[in-house]
Scaffold this motif. Structure first.
Motif, short mmCIF file in Angstrom:
data_model
loop_
_atom_site.label_atom_id
_atom_site.label_comp_id
_atom_site.label_asym_id
_atom_site.label_seq_id
_atom_site.Cartn_x
_atom_site.Cartn_y
_atom_site.Cartn_z
N ASN A 195 13.88 -3.30 9.48
CA ASN A 195 14.84 -3.62 8.42
C ASN A 195 15.82 -2.46 8.30
OD1 ASN A 195 16.30 -4.22 6.15
ND2 ASN A 195 14.53 -4.51 4.80
N PRO A 196 17.01 -2.57 8.85
CA PRO A 196 17.96 -1.46 8.82
C PRO A 196 18.47 -1.11 7.43
CG PRO A 196 18.99 -3.44 9.71
CD PRO A 196 17.52 -3.74 9.58
N GLU A 197 18.25 -2.01 6.45
CA GLU A 197 18.75 -1.75 5.10
C GLU A 197 17.70 -1.17 4.17
OE1 GLU A 197 20.95 -5.00 3.35
OE2 GLU A 197 21.35 -5.85 5.33
N ALA A 198 16.46 -1.10 4.62
CA ALA A 198 15.37 -0.64 3.75
C ALA A 198 15.51 0.84 3.44
CB ALA A 198 14.02 -0.91 4.41
N SER A 199 15.12 1.21 2.23
CA SER A 199 15.17 2.60 1.81
C SER A 199 13.80 3.25 1.95
CB SER A 199 15.65 2.70 0.36
OG SER A 199 14.84 1.91 -0.49
N GLU A 200 13.78 4.56 2.01
CA GLU A 200 12.54 5.33 2.18
C GLU A 200 11.70 5.26 0.90
OE1 GLU A 200 9.72 6.85 3.47
OE2 GLU A 200 11.19 7.66 4.87
N ILE A 201 10.41 4.96 1.05
CA ILE A 201 9.51 4.93 -0.11
C ILE A 201 8.24 5.75 0.12
CG2 ILE A 201 10.31 2.64 -0.81
CD1 ILE A 201 7.44 1.68 0.13
N ALA A 202 8.12 6.40 1.28
CA ALA A 202 6.90 7.15 1.57
C ALA A 202 6.63 8.17 0.47
CB ALA A 202 7.02 7.85 2.92
N SER A 203 5.36 8.30 0.09
CA SER A 203 5.00 9.18 -1.03
C SER A 203 3.70 9.90 -0.74
CB SER A 203 4.86 8.35 -2.32
OG SER A 203 4.28 9.12 -3.36
N GLY A 204 3.78 11.21 -0.57
CA GLY A 204 2.57 12.01 -0.42
C GLY A 204 1.71 11.99 -1.67
N PRO A 205 2.28 12.25 -2.87
CA PRO A 205 1.47 12.21 -4.09
C PRO A 205 0.82 10.85 -4.34
CG PRO A 205 3.53 13.35 -4.50
CD PRO A 205 3.64 12.76 -3.13
N GLY A 206 1.51 9.77 -3.95
CA GLY A 206 0.93 8.46 -4.16
C GLY A 206 -0.17 8.12 -3.17
N THR A 207 -0.18 8.80 -2.03
CA THR A 207 -1.13 8.49 -0.96
C THR A 207 -2.40 9.32 -1.05
OG1 THR A 207 0.73 7.91 0.50
CG2 THR A 207 -1.41 8.35 1.55
N PHE A 208 -2.28 10.60 -1.40
CA PHE A 208 -3.42 11.51 -1.34
C PHE A 208 -3.98 11.83 -2.72
CE2 PHE A 208 -0.93 12.45 2.52
CZ PHE A 208 -1.91 12.18 3.48
N GLU A 209 -5.16 12.43 -2.75
CA GLU A 209 -5.77 12.85 -4.01
C GLU A 209 -5.00 14.02 -4.60
OE1 GLU A 209 -8.51 10.81 -4.88
OE2 GLU A 209 -7.55 9.93 -3.12
N PHE A 210 -4.37 14.80 -3.74
CA PHE A 210 -3.56 15.95 -4.14
C PHE A 210 -2.53 16.16 -3.05
CE2 PHE A 210 -2.65 20.47 -3.57
CZ PHE A 210 -2.38 20.92 -4.86
N PHE A 211 -1.30 16.49 -3.46
CA PHE A 211 -0.24 16.69 -2.46
C PHE A 211 0.82 17.62 -3.01
CE2 PHE A 211 3.76 15.78 -0.35
CZ PHE A 211 3.40 15.71 0.98
N LEU B 175 0.83 -1.20 0.00
CA LEU B 175 0.00 0.00 0.00
C LEU B 175 0.87 1.25 0.00
CD1 LEU B 175 -2.63 -1.09 2.68
CD2 LEU B 175 -2.61 -1.57 0.22
N LYS B 176 0.37 2.30 -0.62
CA LYS B 176 1.06 3.60 -0.60
C LYS B 176 0.87 4.23 0.78
CE LYS B 176 2.29 3.61 -4.96
NZ LYS B 176 1.68 4.52 -5.94
N HIS B 177 1.93 4.90 1.27
CA HIS B 177 1.81 5.58 2.55
C HIS B 177 2.69 6.82 2.57
CE1 HIS B 177 5.68 3.65 3.53
NE2 HIS B 177 5.78 4.54 4.53
N TRP B 178 2.41 7.68 3.55
CA TRP B 178 3.18 8.92 3.74
C TRP B 178 3.37 9.15 5.23
CZ3 TRP B 178 1.25 13.93 5.54
CH2 TRP B 178 2.19 14.96 5.42
N VAL B 179 4.56 9.61 5.60
CA VAL B 179 4.88 9.88 7.00
C VAL B 179 4.67 11.37 7.28
CG1 VAL B 179 6.62 9.76 8.80
CG2 VAL B 179 6.55 8.00 7.03
N GLU B 180 3.64 11.68 8.06
CA GLU B 180 3.38 13.08 8.40
C GLU B 180 4.36 13.57 9.47
OE1 GLU B 180 -0.31 16.08 9.49
OE2 GLU B 180 -0.61 13.91 9.57
N GLU B 181 4.58 12.77 10.46
CA GLU B 181 5.58 13.10 11.48
C GLU B 181 6.15 11.81 12.06
OE1 GLU B 181 4.45 14.76 15.19
OE2 GLU B 181 2.47 13.85 15.19
N TRP B 182 7.41 11.89 12.48
CA TRP B 182 8.06 10.73 13.11
C TRP B 182 9.11 11.26 14.08
CZ3 TRP B 182 7.23 5.43 12.12
CH2 TRP B 182 8.10 4.56 12.80
N SER B 183 8.93 10.96 15.35
CA SER B 183 9.88 11.39 16.37
C SER B 183 10.23 10.19 17.25
CB SER B 183 9.30 12.51 17.24
OG SER B 183 10.18 12.82 18.31
#
Length: 636
Positions: A103-119, A66-74
């Protein structure tokens, strides 16, 4: 140990943990592509098991990622908010998704445009998604991922505004992360306006939340419904009460209930009931027609020196129903260990003269990394949706594709607002002329054009005759500068195909239709195009064969096998130059959206040739096609 083959773009490594998340539908309506917030804290998630900024987070449903986006992460505060686009949530039912991490080797794939109707995160330097406007000294600035709408001078009509190029249906929420700064002597600073406006005339229909005064302690509505000829200005309903320079989010929500429009207002994700607007048949203030999103900084009408600006970190539009789904974790203890091997990506290696490409309707989902992945999978040509208004916004995308040795075609489809084939021909030729003008001035010119013809289902003889005239005009407009590809509807007769072959460099034959059982095996596909291929062969034309696949085709071994089988079968066929792949789920979703808009605009009457045109042209996501090398076309 469990294999999770759906985790793509992995960067390698293994996912050591996963957790089930249950989504409960509460509105009584089935939801499609609904954005769900996943809120993590130290009671439901161990932040030490994930990467420091959540780069290894993945979500799956069944076999699909599934497509996802990280709004905040602390990690320090042990809080995070992520949004996941869930394809289907049945009415009054529970849907399960899986969150993978560790998974320490995984790369970032979060996508605002892929998750929302507009971003828009304003990562560039231009307003590619917006219509920008200033007057009375207003200014605009984009720098370091922040957009500023500025009213910098003493003037009673300072305005700096942005209005989206896209339109949105009701049941939408427009969210902006913003802050306010005062620069003048008047401590009130600028007025901030956010909401939805009429696509053609902003003052015709409006749904605007207006905040003013120091620390934005006065929040009001400006509502206009032109159809009902009513206006409504409920004033000073709530406070934002934020110190200048602090960031916060405001969500303006516009939704349908009992066939009437209603409004809600959110600050930092929390609904403020004091701002609720509920329409009735007697007081139907809220418009329900398609709208664009809008945000502005304005000066006060009393002409005081209230200079300043609103800063915008990001803006997005998501789907919304008033009784939103609720989220629960199946377990707060992550004990399930998952080994996730990155799936083998298809590697199409076409023979000489047989090249492949991808058709894209929305370039915001395709950054340079995505283009590289497509190229490494064996694709080498992109066909991108082009119209009179977006063509210059595509220049950077086209250049990026060229930098990675990918050809780019400008796709031109039927005008959705045309009532006749004659009107559509005018539209197509206007876009063609814009493409030629763009090519004469741009650093990254298109390599060809792809024209979708009317399917000739209503007035067969007349429509097909007009299509041939359109193609003749297309050749005259483009000359020998551009290759011409033509999407052929399934309704075309053999003689019609022969006529197209005389003008087009490439004919794209589809084997699938909306709502039909489409061929999936080599034998069925070959049989479905046999007579049409024969006609193209006789007229010395060139053809691609189109098939439909699922959305995970890039890692689907069956797809690669089918492409190889078709290429082997047609290896000695002079007419065959490749295959095309359509992602059927996305193509079907696109058609459904267009059908809804069609009913709204024309009270249920269909636009001539629209549905069948979609069968050969209306794919949202991905369509793989072969490309005739420009050198060969010029030789012809």
């Amino acid at each position: 140990m469990q294999t999770c083959a759906a985790l793509t773009y992995s960067g390698g490594g293994e996912w050591n943990y996963s957790e089930e998340i249950i989504i409960k539908e509460n509105s009584g309506s089935s939801l499609t592509n609904y954005q769900i917030p996943i809120v993590l804290n130290n009671s439901n998630f161990d932040f030490s098991l994930a990467q420091s900024e959540g780069q290894d987070i993945r979500f799956t449903s069944g076999d699909s990622q599934l497509k996802h986006w990280v709004e905040e992460w602390s990690s320090g505060k042990e809080t995070a908010t992520l949004w996941v686009k869930v394809p289907s949530i049945p009415a009054n039912s529970n849907t399960k998704i899986i969150m993978h991490y560790g998974n320490p080797e995984a790369s970032e794939i979060a996508s605002g445009p892929g998750t929302f109707e507009f971003f828009d995160s304003f990562s560039g330097s231009t307003f590619s998604n917006w219509e920008s406007f200033t007057t009375g000294g207003g200014e605009q600035e984009v720098s370091s991922g922040v957009c500023k709408l500025i009213v910098p001078k003493f003037h009673p009509e300072d305005v700096s505004s942005l209005k989206s190029k896209d339109e949105f249906l009701i049941n939408s929420m427009f969210v902006v992360k913003r802050s306010k700064t005062t620069t003048g002597e008047d401590s009130r600073g600028p007025v901030i306006t956010q909401g939805f406006v009429d696509p053609q005339k902003e003052t015709k229909n409006q749904i605007l939340a207006v905040s003013e005064l120091e620390n934005e302690t006065k929040v009001s509505w400006t509502i206009k419904n032109d159809k009902e000829d009513v206006r409504y200005y409920p004033s000073d309903l709530t406070d934002i009460d934020e110190i200048e320079g602090d960031w916060y989010t405001i969500g303006v929500t516009w939704y349908m209930d009992d066939e009437l429009g209603n409004l809600a207002w959110y600050k930092d994700g929390v609904r403020d009931s004091k701002m609720d607007i509920v329409s009735t048949e007697e007081y139907n203030y809220v418009p329900v027609e398609d709208m664009k999103v809008y945000i502005s900084a304005n000066s006060y009408s009393d002409a005081s020196d209230n200079t300043g600006y609103v800063s915008i970190d990001y803006a997005y539009v998501r789907n919304f129903v008033p009784e939103e789904p609720t989220v629960s974790f199946e377990s707060s203890v992550q004990e399930q260990e998952v080994t996730a091997e990155a799936p083998v990506r298809i590697n199409i290696t076409p023979a000489s003269g047989i090249m492949t490409a991808i058709r894209i309707f929305n370039t915001s989902d395709y950054d340079e990394d995505a283009i590289v992945e497509l190229k490494e999978s064996g694709l080498n040509t992109i066909m991108v949706l082009t119209n009179e208004y977006n063509i210059w916004n595509l220049e950077r995308f086209v250049k990026t594709a060229h930098d990675h040795d990918m050809q780019v075609y400008a796709m031109i489809f039927n005008d959705p607002n045309s009532d006749t084939n004659e009107d559509n021909s005018v539209y197509v030729k206007n876009v063609l002329e814009e493409v030629i003008d763009y090519n004469s001035k741009s650093l990254s010119a298109f390599d060809g054009v792809d024209i979708a013809l009317d399917p000739c289902t209503d007035d067969l003889d007349n429509a097909c005759a007009l299509n041939l005239l359109l193609l003749e005009d297309t050749r005259e407009i483009t000359g020998n500068e551009l290759a011409i590809a033509v999407d052929i509807p399934t309704s075309y007769t053999l003689s019609d195909i022969s006529g197209v072959s005389e003008t087009a460099d490439l004919i794209i034959l589809q084997t699938y239709e909306l709502g039909e059982t489409n061929p999936q095996t080599r034998t069925d596909i070959i049989d479905s195009v046999a007579s049409r291929m024969g006609e193209i062969r006789a007229s010395e034309g060139k053809a691609l064969i189109g098939i439909s696949v699922n959305e995970d085709f890039l890692t689907d071994a069956d797809v690669q096998s089918l492409l190889s089988e078709l290429e082997d079968y047609y290896a000695d066929d002079s007419a065959f130059v490749g295959t095309s792949i359509a992602v059927y789920e996305e193509y079907d979703a696109y058609a459904s959206i267009q059908d809804t808009a069609e009913e709204t605009e024309s009270d249920g009457s269909s636009i001539p040739g629209f549905s069948a045109t979609l069968a050969i042209a209306g794919i949202v996501g991905v369509l793989v096609v072969s490309y005739i090398q420009k050198r060969r076309i010029k030789e012809k």
